[in-house]
Motif scaffolding. Structure first.
Motif, PDB file in Angstrom:
ATOM      1  N   PHE A 154       0.587  14.725   4.601  1.00 25.96           N
ATOM      2  CA  PHE A 154      -0.157  13.847   5.499  1.00 25.96           C
ATOM      3  C   PHE A 154       0.098  12.379   5.166  1.00 25.96           C
ATOM      4  N   PHE A 155       0.004  12.036   3.877  1.00 27.00           N
ATOM      5  CA  PHE A 155       0.210  10.644   3.491  1.00 27.00           C
ATOM      6  C   PHE A 155       1.675  10.219   3.654  1.00 27.00           C
ATOM      7  N   THR A 156       2.607  11.153   3.529  1.00 22.96           N
ATOM      8  CA  THR A 156       4.017  10.826   3.747  1.00 22.96           C
ATOM      9  C   THR A 156       4.266  10.481   5.214  1.00 22.96           C
ATOM     10  N   VAL A 157       3.742  11.301   6.122  1.00 20.88           N
ATOM     11  CA  VAL A 157       3.929  11.058   7.558  1.00 20.88           C
ATOM     12  C   VAL A 157       3.280   9.746   7.972  1.00 20.88           C
ATOM     13  N   THR A 158       2.035   9.512   7.513  1.00 25.30           N
ATOM     14  CA  THR A 158       1.361   8.269   7.890  1.00 25.30           C
ATOM     15  C   THR A 158       2.037   7.061   7.262  1.00 25.30           C
ATOM     16  N   ALA A 159       2.624   7.227   6.077  1.00 24.43           N
ATOM     17  CA  ALA A 159       3.340   6.115   5.450  1.00 24.43           C
ATOM     18  C   ALA A 159       4.545   5.706   6.288  1.00 24.43           C
ATOM     19  N   ILE A 160       5.264   6.683   6.832  1.00 24.50           N
ATOM     20  CA  ILE A 160       6.420   6.381   7.684  1.00 24.50           C
ATOM     21  C   ILE A 160       5.971   5.644   8.946  1.00 24.50           C
ATOM     22  N   TRP A 170      12.357   3.228  -0.006  1.00 28.08           N
ATOM     23  CA  TRP A 170      11.654   4.501   0.136  1.00 28.08           C
ATOM     24  C   TRP A 170      12.513   5.643  -0.397  1.00 28.08           C
ATOM     25  N   TYR A 171      13.791   5.637  -0.015  1.00 26.60           N
ATOM     26  CA  TYR A 171      14.703   6.701  -0.460  1.00 26.60           C
ATOM     27  C   TYR A 171      14.852   6.682  -1.974  1.00 26.60           C
ATOM     28  N   LEU A 172      15.026   5.503  -2.540  1.00 29.67           N
ATOM     29  CA  LEU A 172      15.204   5.401  -3.991  1.00 29.67           C
ATOM     30  C   LEU A 172      13.943   5.813  -4.741  1.00 29.67           C
ATOM     31  N   MET A 173      12.787   5.380  -4.246  1.00 30.45           N
ATOM     32  CA  MET A 173      11.537   5.691  -4.932  1.00 30.45           C
ATOM     33  C   MET A 173      11.158   7.156  -4.780  1.00 30.45           C
ATOM     34  N   ARG A 174      11.435   7.746  -3.640  1.00 34.23           N
ATOM     35  CA  ARG A 174      11.153   9.175  -3.465  1.00 34.23           C
ATOM     36  C   ARG A 174      12.011  10.005  -4.406  1.00 34.23           C
ATOM     37  N   GLY A 175      13.256   9.560  -4.615  1.00 35.94           N
ATOM     38  CA  GLY A 175      14.119  10.265  -5.543  1.00 35.94           C
ATOM     39  C   GLY A 175      13.587  10.233  -6.963  1.00 35.94           C
ATOM     40  N   SER A 176      13.021   9.093  -7.357  1.00 31.54           N
ATOM     41  CA  SER A 176      12.492   8.969  -8.722  1.00 31.54           C
ATOM     42  C   SER A 176      11.167   9.699  -8.890  1.00 31.54           C
ATOM     43  N   LEU A 224      12.959  -2.864   8.279  1.00 25.91           N
ATOM     44  CA  LEU A 224      13.052  -1.403   8.309  1.00 25.91           C
ATOM     45  C   LEU A 224      14.202  -0.889   7.445  1.00 25.91           C
ATOM     46  N   SER A 225      15.335  -1.579   7.488  1.00 25.81           N
ATOM     47  CA  SER A 225      16.478  -1.155   6.673  1.00 25.81           C
ATOM     48  C   SER A 225      16.143  -1.264   5.186  1.00 25.81           C
ATOM     49  N   GLY A 226      15.531  -2.390   4.804  1.00 27.12           N
ATOM     50  CA  GLY A 226      15.201  -2.598   3.401  1.00 27.12           C
ATOM     51  C   GLY A 226      14.176  -1.613   2.889  1.00 27.12           C
ATOM     52  N   LEU A 265       0.832  -1.198   0.000  1.00 22.33           N
ATOM     53  CA  LEU A 265       0.000   0.000   0.000  1.00 22.33           C
ATOM     54  C   LEU A 265       0.870   1.253   0.000  1.00 22.33           C
ATOM     55  N   ILE A 266       1.913   1.261   0.817  1.00 18.87           N
ATOM     56  CA  ILE A 266       2.794   2.429   0.911  1.00 18.87           C
ATOM     57  C   ILE A 266       3.396   2.754  -0.446  1.00 18.87           C
ATOM     58  N   PHE A 267       3.934   1.740  -1.119  1.00 20.71           N
ATOM     59  CA  PHE A 267       4.584   1.992  -2.396  1.00 20.71           C
ATOM     60  C   PHE A 267       3.571   2.233  -3.511  1.00 20.71           C
ATOM     61  N   TRP A 268       2.396   1.630  -3.413  1.00 22.10           N
ATOM     62  CA  TRP A 268       1.342   1.911  -4.385  1.00 22.10           C
ATOM     63  C   TRP A 268       0.945   3.376  -4.314  1.00 22.10           C
ATOM     64  N   MET A 269       0.833   3.893  -3.088  1.00 21.10           N
ATOM     65  CA  MET A 269       0.471   5.289  -2.911  1.00 21.10           C
ATOM     66  C   MET A 269       1.549   6.217  -3.468  1.00 21.10           C
ATOM     67  N   MET A 270       2.805   5.821  -3.345  1.00 28.88           N
ATOM     68  CA  MET A 270       3.892   6.649  -3.865  1.00 28.88           C
ATOM     69  C   MET A 270       3.887   6.696  -5.384  1.00 28.88           C
ATOM     70  N   GLN A 271       3.562   5.568  -6.013  1.00 27.08           N
ATOM     71  CA  GLN A 271       3.643   5.482  -7.463  1.00 27.08           C
ATOM     72  C   GLN A 271       2.382   5.969  -8.159  1.00 27.08           C
ATOM     73  N   ARG A 272       1.229   5.793  -7.495  1.00 26.06           N
ATOM     74  CA  ARG A 272      -0.028   6.001  -8.212  1.00 26.06           C
ATOM     75  C   ARG A 272      -1.105   6.548  -7.286  1.00 26.06           C
TER      76      ARG A 272
END
Length: 286
Positions: free
Chosen positions: A176-182, A267-273, A260-262, A86-93
């Motif tokens: 809001f969605f960034t904070v809740t995603a973390i 998260w860092y790589l996808m936020r950059g893209s 958490l590390s993975g 869900l977290i990554f789906w929200m980031m992409q779409r």
């Protein structure tokens, strides 16, 4: 209670925003005949979500002993992985206003009211089913007050969604969605660690069972539990929200840390893209 509140406020807010866009756009384009169909879709989505919750609860009540531990372990692992997707789906779409309006126009032009029905119904049903799975997974780690937290989260999410789209509340939805995603990342890590714990108790994961530490003294001199105990005032809160365990095994700690590390790296790589792309959600600055 805190975990269930966080989960439901996010899911219900997302559903409320999508429904709000559909209803408001139909009203502004004078397609009011389709509004009734849109609300029927919402009702159908809620009804199907309630059905899934009842079915899940009935299945859960049929397990005891080792079978129950196995079921809870895999359910918590599934919940953690579902939160991750869900977290990554929200980031992409993230469902944009422009895309929703385009879909509405297509259904209206084709005189296809059932398209509006499925648009709102599937949106509510998707969030509802995800919420059911999340709450049932969280229930294993914190069985108390989850229903109260869930109901408060649903009410707050709907109220926020209504306030945003009526202009009553100016809210940066992206933040809001960034904070809740973390926060959801830590919830997912806790679910995965607890899932590993349950599978170890069921003897499906017989390695890494050594206890690394134990900060769970039975009680203090006055007969009360210390606040850091996993069933104490602070410990129980951290347990329900972030999967805190006062006496974890080696494999639990490894699972928590590796997850958490993975996910932090991804998260860092996808936020950059995603930051290189032009934002499309008109509601982000609403």
């Amino acid at each position: 209670m805190a975990a269930s509140f966080l989960i439901t406020i996010r899911e219900s807010l997302e559903a409320a925003l999508i429904v709000g866009i559909v209803i408001s756009y139909l009203r502004r384009t004078s397609q009011t005949t389709y509004i009734r169909v849109a609300w029927l879709g919402v009702i159908a989505g809620v009804a199907f979500s309630v059905f899934c919750a009842i079915l899940f609860q009935r299945l859960l009540g049929g397990f005891v002993g080792r079978t129950e531990a196995i079921f809870e372990g895999f359910a918590m692992l599934a919940g953690g992985l579902l939160i991750t997707t869900l977290i990554f789906w929200m980031m992409q779409r993230y469902q944009s206003s422009a895309k929703l309006k385009k879909q509405i126009d297509q259904h209206v032009t084709a005189a296809y009211p059932w398209g509006i029905f499925w648009l709102t119904g599937v949106a509510v049903m998707r969030e509802g089913i995800e919420t059911v799975i999340f709450l049932q997974s969280a229930r294993f780690t914190s069985p108390d007050h989850n229903l109260i937290g869930a109901l408060l989260g649903i009410a707050a999410g709907i109220a926020l969604g209504y306030a945003v789209y009526t202009g009553t509340l100016k809210m940066n939805l992206k933040r809001f969605f960034t904070v809740t995603a973390i926060l959801l990342m830590f919830i997912a890590a806790g679910l995965i660690a607890h899932g590993v714990h349950e599978l170890q108790e069921a003897h499906l994961l017989p390695w890494g069972t050594d206890e690394l530490w134990n900060i769970n003294p039975t009680q203090l001199a006055d007969g009360t539990l210390p606040f850091w105990h996993e069933n104490g005032t602070v410990g129980s809160f951290l347990k329900s929200l972030f999967g805190f365990n006062g006496n974890p095994s080696l494999l639990e700690v490894l699972a928590y840390g590796i997850y958490l590390s993975g996910i932090a790296v991804l998260w860092y790589l996808m936020r950059g893209s995603t930051q290189t792309k032009k934002p499309v959600d008109a509601a982000e600055s609403a």
